[in-house]
Design a protein around this motif. Structure first.
Motif, PDB file in Angstrom:
ATOM      1  N   ARG A 164       0.836  -1.208   0.000  1.00 29.85           N
ATOM      2  CA  ARG A 164       0.000   0.000   0.000  1.00 29.85           C
ATOM      3  C   ARG A 164       0.866   1.251   0.000  1.00 29.85           C
ATOM      4  O   ARG A 164       0.603   2.211  -0.744  1.00 29.85           O
ATOM      5  N   ARG A 165       1.910   1.248   0.796  1.00 30.42           N
ATOM      6  CA  ARG A 165       2.803   2.406   0.851  1.00 30.42           C
ATOM      7  C   ARG A 165       3.530   2.617  -0.458  1.00 30.42           C
ATOM      8  O   ARG A 165       3.744   3.753  -0.897  1.00 30.42           O
ATOM      9  N   LEU A 166       3.940   1.540  -1.110  1.00 36.99           N
ATOM     10  CA  LEU A 166       4.608   1.669  -2.399  1.00 36.99           C
ATOM     11  C   LEU A 166       3.696   2.294  -3.440  1.00 36.99           C
ATOM     12  O   LEU A 166       4.112   3.171  -4.206  1.00 36.99           O
ATOM     13  N   VAL A 167       2.458   1.832  -3.496  1.00 34.61           N
ATOM     14  CA  VAL A 167       1.507   2.401  -4.456  1.00 34.61           C
ATOM     15  C   VAL A 167       1.327   3.891  -4.190  1.00 34.61           C
ATOM     16  O   VAL A 167       1.380   4.723  -5.109  1.00 34.61           O
ATOM     17  N   ALA A 172       2.188   9.628  -5.451  1.00 35.00           N
ATOM     18  CA  ALA A 172       2.672  10.935  -4.996  1.00 35.00           C
ATOM     19  C   ALA A 172       3.719  11.516  -5.935  1.00 35.00           C
ATOM     20  O   ALA A 172       3.889  12.741  -6.000  1.00 35.00           O
ATOM     21  N   HIS A 173       4.397  10.647  -6.671  1.00 36.39           N
ATOM     22  CA  HIS A 173       5.439  11.115  -7.584  1.00 36.39           C
ATOM     23  C   HIS A 173       5.005  11.061  -9.045  1.00 36.39           C
ATOM     24  O   HIS A 173       5.847  11.020  -9.945  1.00 36.39           O
ATOM     25  N   GLY A 174       3.680  11.083  -9.269  1.00 37.92           N
ATOM     26  CA  GLY A 174       3.198  11.350 -10.614  1.00 37.92           C
ATOM     27  C   GLY A 174       2.530  10.225 -11.378  1.00 37.92           C
ATOM     28  O   GLY A 174       1.970  10.458 -12.452  1.00 37.92           O
ATOM     29  N   LYS A 175       2.581   8.992 -10.878  1.00 41.40           N
ATOM     30  CA  LYS A 175       1.942   7.901 -11.600  1.00 41.40           C
ATOM     31  C   LYS A 175       0.430   7.884 -11.327  1.00 41.40           C
ATOM     32  O   LYS A 175      -0.013   8.217 -10.226  1.00 41.40           O
ATOM     33  N   GLU A 176      -0.345   7.517 -12.335  1.00 35.91           N
ATOM     34  CA  GLU A 176      -1.753   7.228 -12.104  1.00 35.91           C
ATOM     35  C   GLU A 176      -1.855   5.988 -11.216  1.00 35.91           C
ATOM     36  O   GLU A 176      -0.981   5.115 -11.245  1.00 35.91           O
ATOM     37  N   ARG A 177      -2.936   5.900 -10.430  1.00 38.50           N
ATOM     38  CA  ARG A 177      -3.022   4.796  -9.473  1.00 38.50           C
ATOM     39  C   ARG A 177      -2.945   3.429 -10.141  1.00 38.50           C
ATOM     40  O   ARG A 177      -2.250   2.531  -9.663  1.00 38.50           O
ATOM     41  N   ALA A 178      -3.631   3.245 -11.259  1.00 41.07           N
ATOM     42  CA  ALA A 178      -3.602   1.944 -11.934  1.00 41.07           C
ATOM     43  C   ALA A 178      -2.189   1.617 -12.408  1.00 41.07           C
ATOM     44  O   ALA A 178      -1.731   0.470 -12.301  1.00 41.07           O
ATOM     45  N   GLU A 179      -1.506   2.624 -12.919  1.00 42.27           N
ATOM     46  CA  GLU A 179      -0.122   2.424 -13.362  1.00 42.27           C
ATOM     47  C   GLU A 179       0.768   2.087 -12.166  1.00 42.27           C
ATOM     48  O   GLU A 179       1.640   1.207 -12.257  1.00 42.27           O
ATOM     49  N   ALA A 180       0.559   2.787 -11.053  1.00 46.98           N
ATOM     50  CA  ALA A 180       1.345   2.526  -9.842  1.00 46.98           C
ATOM     51  C   ALA A 180       1.134   1.105  -9.350  1.00 46.98           C
ATOM     52  O   ALA A 180       2.088   0.415  -8.961  1.00 46.98           O
TER      53      ALA A 180
END
Length: 217
Positions: A164-167, A172-180
């Motif tokens: 969860r923290r990695l996602v 927070a650094h610019g990725k869309e959630r699905a991409e993260a």
């Protein structure tokens, strides 16, 4: 992992290394998102002028070089770091020359790039704390890291919290959630399995169950 949650026995152990005489190097290993950076920063803050933090992440290859090598999609894997450079730095840090300050690189998470000459390590600092994924990895040049460390801790955090923290970090650094989520499942977790293989080579396993801030390692 707030400052009040830093276990006192870890601070005592780190102070014991400081008191041991010549310079010592303490390594903190663990999977992506385990909280390595937070623990390392807290230890160094607790020790004050007796310790300096030198993260392994400063040896990330630059994004342009990862793209040239065709490894950008695997950023964070062992071959996306300058492992030889990290070994060379640790070798210098083990034997500080009188009057010589060593400068180490850092990793800027906003830029997602290493920044050279960011961390000054004066020769009279008795403890260097270094943290990263591959301190206990035993392949290629990484196998030369563990012998350069006086003590190594392996930091564990439950998988659900860690993922969860990695996602959240990637978002927070610019990725869309699905991409993260795809990145964590494909890349970060593959690296986590590799890191876990070195757990038995640690001097101490530190298990954490409480969530830590998003931007820790």
């Amino acid at each position: 992992m707030g400052s009040s949650s830093l276990p006192s026995q870890l601070v005592r152990r780190a102070r014991g290394l400081v008191a041991a005489g010549p310079r010592r190097i303490l390594g903190i290993a663990g999977a992506p998102g385990a909280g390595k950076s937070t623990l390392a920063r807290q230890l160094v803050a607790a020790l004050g002028r007796d310790a300096v933090l030198v993260p392994m992440d400063g040896f990330h290859l630059a994004q342009a070089e990862l793209e040239r090598l065709g490894r950008a999609h695997r950023k964070g894997a062992p071959d996306t770091f300058d492992a030889e450079g990290y070994v060379a730095l640790l070798t210098r840090l083990r034997a500080p020359a009188p009057g010589v300050t060593v400068y180490a690189p850092a990793f800027d998470r906003d830029l997602e790039e290493p920044v050279a000459g960011s961390i000054a390590v004066p020769p009279d600092v008795p403890l260097v704390v270094t943290e990263g994924n591959y301190l206990l990895h035993d392949a290629g040049p990484w196998a030369r890291v563990r012998p350069l460390l006086d003590e190594t801790w392996y930091l564990e955090l439950d998988r659900d919290t860690r993922v969860r923290r990695l996602v959240e970090r990637h978002v927070a650094h610019g990725k869309e959630r699905a991409e993260a989520e795809r990145w964590v499942a494909r890349s970060d977790e593959a690296n986590a399995r590799l890191v876990a293989a070195g757990r038995s080579r640690a001097d101490r396993v530190v298990t954490r169950t409480d969530p830590a801030p998003r931007r820790s390692g």
